[in-house]
Design a protein around this motif. Structure first.
Motif, PDB file in Angstrom:
ATOM      1  N   GLN A   3       0.810  -1.214   0.000  1.00 23.69           N
ATOM      2  CA  GLN A   3       0.000   0.000   0.000  1.00 23.69           C
ATOM      3  C   GLN A   3       0.847   1.270   0.000  1.00 23.69           C
ATOM      4  O   GLN A   3       0.307   2.367   0.009  1.00 23.69           O
ATOM      5  CB  GLN A   3      -0.934   0.008   1.218  1.00 23.69           C
ATOM      6  N   VAL A   5       2.813   2.379   2.452  1.00 23.34           N
ATOM      7  CA  VAL A   5       2.849   3.059   3.748  1.00 23.34           C
ATOM      8  C   VAL A   5       3.913   2.469   4.685  1.00 23.34           C
ATOM      9  O   VAL A   5       3.919   2.764   5.871  1.00 23.34           O
ATOM     10  CB  VAL A   5       1.462   3.041   4.438  1.00 23.34           C
ATOM     11  N   LEU A   8       5.571   4.709   7.044  1.00 25.34           N
ATOM     12  CA  LEU A   8       4.731   5.438   7.993  1.00 25.34           C
ATOM     13  C   LEU A   8       4.474   4.677   9.293  1.00 25.34           C
ATOM     14  O   LEU A   8       4.053   5.279  10.269  1.00 25.34           O
ATOM     15  CB  LEU A   8       3.381   5.783   7.350  1.00 25.34           C
ATOM     16  N   CYS A   9       4.666   3.377   9.275  1.00 26.76           N
ATOM     17  CA  CYS A   9       4.413   2.600  10.476  1.00 26.76           C
ATOM     18  C   CYS A   9       5.374   1.428  10.562  1.00 26.76           C
ATOM     19  O   CYS A   9       5.980   1.031   9.569  1.00 26.76           O
ATOM     20  CB  CYS A   9       2.971   2.120  10.546  1.00 26.76           C
TER      21      CYS A   9
END
Length: 122
Positions: A3, A5, A8-9
């Motif tokens: 995705q 991301v 981001l995490c």
């Protein structure tokens, strides 16, 4: 990664009673169905507070037994027997009540404590 991301995490497996994070790291600490696995509820709450920033938010969603009524000193024998059966099946330590968690949070200086009983769904 799929995705886009992944920057981001980050997911990490760690001991919730001795977390590998610095003090005041997170503005939101969310514990979802893990408190019931903690043998030391006080230490669990201490760690949640330690890693939360001052003024941060802590959310605890966990299995609890019912709050005791005025004058009660313990759950009924039938309730204790049922909880023991559940604990054996899921390898869980002793449970506490929502009120027990609220008191632990108050001892740490938590404000704006909110609780909700979702057992009506069961």
């Amino acid at each position: 990664k799929e995705q886009g991301v992944d920057n981001l995490c980050k997911f990490q497996v760690a001991d919730a009673l001795d977390q590998p994070f610095d003090d005041n790291t997170f503005d939101l600490v969310w514990s979802l169905e893990s408190g019931e696995h903690m043998p030391d509820k006080q230490q669990f709450v201490n760690e949640l507070f330690r890693v939360a920033t001052p003024g941060g938010r802590i959310i605890i969603v966990t299995w609890c037994h019912r709050d005791l009524e005025e004058g009660e000193t313990s759950l009924s024998k039938k309730e204790e027997k049922l909880l023991a059966k559940i604990n054996r099946a899921y390898y869980l330590p002793r449970w506490c009540s929502v009120n027990d968690y609220v008191e632990l949070l108050k001892q740490k200086g938590a404000t704006d404590i909110r609780s909700e009983d979702w057992s009506y769904i069961i």
